[in-house]
Every structure is written in C-alpha cells, then in structure tokens.
Write a protein that holds these residues in place. Structure first.
Motif, PDB file in Angstrom:
ATOM      1  N   PRO A 170      -2.301   2.069-134.807  1.00 33.01           N
ATOM      2  CA  PRO A 170      -2.422   2.766-136.100  1.00 33.01           C
ATOM      3  C   PRO A 170      -3.717   2.478-136.843  1.00 33.01           C
ATOM      4  N   ALA A 171      -4.644   1.745-136.236  1.00 28.90           N
ATOM      5  CA  ALA A 171      -5.843   1.331-136.978  1.00 28.90           C
ATOM      6  C   ALA A 171      -6.675   2.514-137.440  1.00 28.90           C
ATOM      7  N   PHE A 172      -6.980   3.448-136.533  1.00 29.70           N
ATOM      8  CA  PHE A 172      -7.800   4.597-136.919  1.00 29.70           C
ATOM      9  C   PHE A 172      -7.085   5.503-137.917  1.00 29.70           C
ATOM     10  N   PRO A 173      -5.805   5.846-137.692  1.00 26.28           N
ATOM     11  CA  PRO A 173      -5.100   6.627-138.718  1.00 26.28           C
ATOM     12  C   PRO A 173      -5.052   5.915-140.061  1.00 26.28           C
ATOM     13  N   ALA A 174      -4.896   4.592-140.037  1.00 30.75           N
ATOM     14  CA  ALA A 174      -4.862   3.843-141.298  1.00 30.75           C
ATOM     15  C   ALA A 174      -6.200   3.945-142.020  1.00 30.75           C
ATOM     16  N   LEU A 175      -7.300   3.881-141.256  1.00 35.24           N
ATOM     17  CA  LEU A 175      -8.623   3.994-141.859  1.00 35.24           C
ATOM     18  C   LEU A 175      -8.826   5.383-142.457  1.00 35.24           C
ATOM     19  N   LEU A 176      -8.385   6.421-141.722  1.00 36.96           N
ATOM     20  CA  LEU A 176      -8.491   7.783-142.236  1.00 36.96           C
ATOM     21  C   LEU A 176      -7.665   7.946-143.506  1.00 36.96           C
ATOM     22  N   MET A 177      -6.457   7.398-143.511  1.00 37.30           N
ATOM     23  CA  MET A 177      -5.599   7.524-144.685  1.00 37.30           C
ATOM     24  C   MET A 177      -6.226   6.852-145.896  1.00 37.30           C
ATOM     25  N   GLN A 195      -2.410   8.535-152.843  1.00 42.15           N
ATOM     26  CA  GLN A 195      -1.809   7.825-151.712  1.00 42.15           C
ATOM     27  C   GLN A 195      -0.752   8.677-151.020  1.00 42.15           C
ATOM     28  N   LEU A 196       0.076   9.368-151.815  1.00 39.58           N
ATOM     29  CA  LEU A 196       1.105  10.225-151.226  1.00 39.58           C
ATOM     30  C   LEU A 196       0.495  11.379-150.449  1.00 39.58           C
ATOM     31  N   ALA A 197      -0.539  11.984-151.000  1.00 38.19           N
ATOM     32  CA  ALA A 197      -1.185  13.110-150.334  1.00 38.19           C
ATOM     33  C   ALA A 197      -1.820  12.683-149.016  1.00 38.19           C
ATOM     34  N   ALA A 198      -2.518  11.555-149.040  1.00 37.02           N
ATOM     35  CA  ALA A 198      -3.176  11.065-147.832  1.00 37.02           C
ATOM     36  C   ALA A 198      -2.151  10.680-146.767  1.00 37.02           C
ATOM     37  N   LYS A 199      -1.067  10.047-147.187  1.00 35.38           N
ATOM     38  CA  LYS A 199      -0.031   9.643-146.233  1.00 35.38           C
ATOM     39  C   LYS A 199       0.618  10.860-145.600  1.00 35.38           C
ATOM     40  N   ASN A 200       0.804  11.924-146.399  1.00 36.75           N
ATOM     41  CA  ASN A 200       1.398  13.141-145.850  1.00 36.75           C
ATOM     42  C   ASN A 200       0.517  13.738-144.764  1.00 36.75           C
ATOM     43  N   VAL A 201      -0.786  13.736-144.980  1.00 41.19           N
ATOM     44  CA  VAL A 201      -1.708  14.291-143.985  1.00 41.19           C
ATOM     45  C   VAL A 201      -1.651  13.492-142.689  1.00 41.19           C
ATOM     46  N   VAL A 202      -1.743  12.172-142.803  1.00 42.70           N
ATOM     47  CA  VAL A 202      -1.871  11.326-141.616  1.00 42.70           C
ATOM     48  C   VAL A 202      -0.530  11.109-140.916  1.00 42.70           C
ATOM     49  N   VAL A 203       0.516  10.855-141.677  1.00 38.64           N
ATOM     50  CA  VAL A 203       1.803  10.501-141.073  1.00 38.64           C
ATOM     51  C   VAL A 203       2.680  11.719-140.813  1.00 38.64           C
ATOM     52  N   ASN A 204       2.802  12.585-141.803  1.00 39.97           N
ATOM     53  CA  ASN A 204       3.756  13.693-141.690  1.00 39.97           C
ATOM     54  C   ASN A 204       3.158  14.936-141.044  1.00 39.97           C
ATOM     55  N   SER A 205       2.082  15.448-141.614  1.00 42.07           N
ATOM     56  CA  SER A 205       1.514  16.691-141.110  1.00 42.07           C
ATOM     57  C   SER A 205       1.025  16.567-139.672  1.00 42.07           C
ATOM     58  N   SER A 206       0.549  15.383-139.294  1.00 40.70           N
ATOM     59  CA  SER A 206       0.030  15.204-137.931  1.00 40.70           C
ATOM     60  C   SER A 206       1.117  15.326-136.870  1.00 40.70           C
ATOM     61  N   GLN A 207       2.383  15.267-137.287  1.00 38.95           N
ATOM     62  CA  GLN A 207       3.460  15.420-136.311  1.00 38.95           C
ATOM     63  C   GLN A 207       3.487  16.832-135.718  1.00 38.95           C
ATOM     64  N   LEU A 208       2.846  17.786-136.389  1.00 41.70           N
ATOM     65  CA  LEU A 208       2.742  19.129-135.832  1.00 41.70           C
ATOM     66  C   LEU A 208       1.970  19.128-134.515  1.00 41.70           C
ATOM     67  N   LEU A 209       1.152  18.109-134.302  1.00 35.31           N
ATOM     68  CA  LEU A 209       0.349  18.026-133.082  1.00 35.31           C
ATOM     69  C   LEU A 209       1.152  17.545-131.880  1.00 35.31           C
TER      70      LEU A 209
END
Length: 261
Positions: A170-177, A195-209
C-alpha cells in the motif's frame, strides 16, 4: 489439502502469521502438518492444532518445506541445516544462491508477498532455483493463493524489481492519497473533507479497475473532454511516469544490493 509438513520460521510474525492463519483457514495444510516457531513458545494458532517450537532447527527437521519469514538482517543468525529440504524465502535482497549456501537447502524459492497478506489480497511473485519438483511448484502457487494472487517468474532479477513494485504493497497508494489530500487542503478544502475525498479515489473508486482495463478506462474518461480529461492531460505533461520509473529502479537497486551494504 497437501500431505507435506510446512514449517514457518517467524510464523507468528506479521507476514508469517498471516500466511499460517490463511493456510489453516482455507484447509491447504492440515493443522497437524503446520509447524511454526517463535521465541516465546506461545501463540493462538496452537489452539487450532498447529505445532509450535522455539528452536528453528527443530522446525526444519520436522518439515518437508521450510518458509523463512524473518527480516533479511536476521537470516545470518538462523544457523539452520535444511539439507534435502525446499526453502521458501520471503526475505528481500538475499539471493537464492546465498540462501542455499547457508542453509544447504536442495532447492530455494524466493517469493515477495506484500502487506495485503493481512487481508488476503497480496500479489506474490515467486522464483524457483534448483531442482524444484512440479508438485512443489503447484504447492507454492496454492500456498500464496491463500493470501491473494501469485505468479511464477522465470528470472530471479524479476523478484528484486517486483520487490519495489508489488512488494511495496500500500505504500504507493498511500503516497498518492496523501498528495491528493494535501493538495485539496492547500486549495482551502477542510481537512476532513479532503481526506475523505482522497480516500474515496484511492481506496473505493480504484476498485472499478478490478475487472476493467486501465487504459480503456482512461481513454473513456478522456473522451468526455471534461474535468477528468483536463486533470489527466496536466498530469501526463509532467514527469509523473518518469518519477514512478525512478522510484522502482531505486527500490530494485536496494533489493539487488541486498545485505552487502
């Protein structure tokens, strides 16, 4: 279920413990065929039928396959004789040749899980050195599939490079967040919302991939010629991919250098 006895040196630590817990939960190894070691001689996995020892050589003697799940700097002090055994190393930066020379193992597998073993979502590349039987390769693949996905690579150097890619977990996603949240805060967005917006992008929205091709998704979003397209265009004009490349090369260089610093 396999019949071999699997021993995990460091089997009550974060990495080894996650693997031990998963192989028992998924029934890959009968509880009586799992041996783990730690210094205290006490661990909850014993209640599930696993054997716990305090002496690493005792673990090796009782096991067909030995997993070494300790920090690289601890390897030199293990002093184990694994003659005739297959050793699976989860240590970054220590070559298969060095492991075989010190442990006398007949075959060595180098593997690189990441922190997502804790939630059984790791990607684990692995490499075989020496005479590893086809049945053992199947076991290795199934073992790491207990904690996510896995794939055999044909060159040992790939393990060092992937230590800096998938091994970072999770290091790179954590840095992006953190970067997304920080930039939002600089723009005046309240800290909690940023923080909520950034977490949604990295953790939640990325699940579409998970089931979509990344390039196709980018192309589709750019085709709208809107906000997302403008953001992606600005990012592509900078050294984003070059920075990623430098980061991976830097990490891989450390892995290749190993403990010779």
């Amino acid at each position: 279920m396999i019949n071999e006895t699997v021993g995990i040196i460091g089997g009550t630590g974060w990495l080894g413990g996650s693997i031990a817990k998963a192989v028992l939960a998924k029934g890959l190894v009968p509880s009586g065929n799992l041996v783990i070691s730690n210094r205290s001689g006490n661990h909850p996995l014993v209640q599930q039928g696993a054997s716990l020892v305090t002496d690493n050589q005792d673990l090796v003697d009782r096991s067909d396959i030995v997993i070494i799940a300790v920090r690289p700097e601890q390897f030199a002090s293990l002093n184990i004789n694994a003659t005739g055994k297959t050793v699976i190393s989860l240590m970054a930066g220590i070559t298969a040749q060095a492991i075989a020379a010190q442990s006398l193992a007949s075959a060595v597998v180098r593997a690189m899980p990441n922190a997502a073993v804790e939630i059984e979502q790791s990607f684990t590349p692995w490499y075989c050195s020496g005479g590893v039987a086809a049945t053992t390769k199947i076991l290795v693949q199934r073992l790491f599939e207990c904690v996510g996905t896995a794939a055999e690579v044909q060159e040992e150097d790939f393990i060092d490079y992937l230590s800096a890619l998938s091994g970072t977990g999770p290091a790179f996603p954590a840095l992006l967040m953190m970067a997304l949240a920080h930039q939002a805060m600089l723009a005046g967005i309240p800290d909690d919302i940023a923080q909520l917006a950034a977490k949604n992008v990295v953790v939640n929205s990325s699940q579409l991939l998970a089931n979509r091709d990344a390039q196709q998704m980018i192309d589709a979003l750019v085709a709208y010629r809107g906000v997302t397209a403008a953001a992606l265009q600005a990012m592509s004009q900078g050294p984003f991919e070059e920075q990623i490349g430098r980061a991976l090369q830097a990490g891989a260089a450390v892995a290749r250098k190993g403990l010779q610093a």
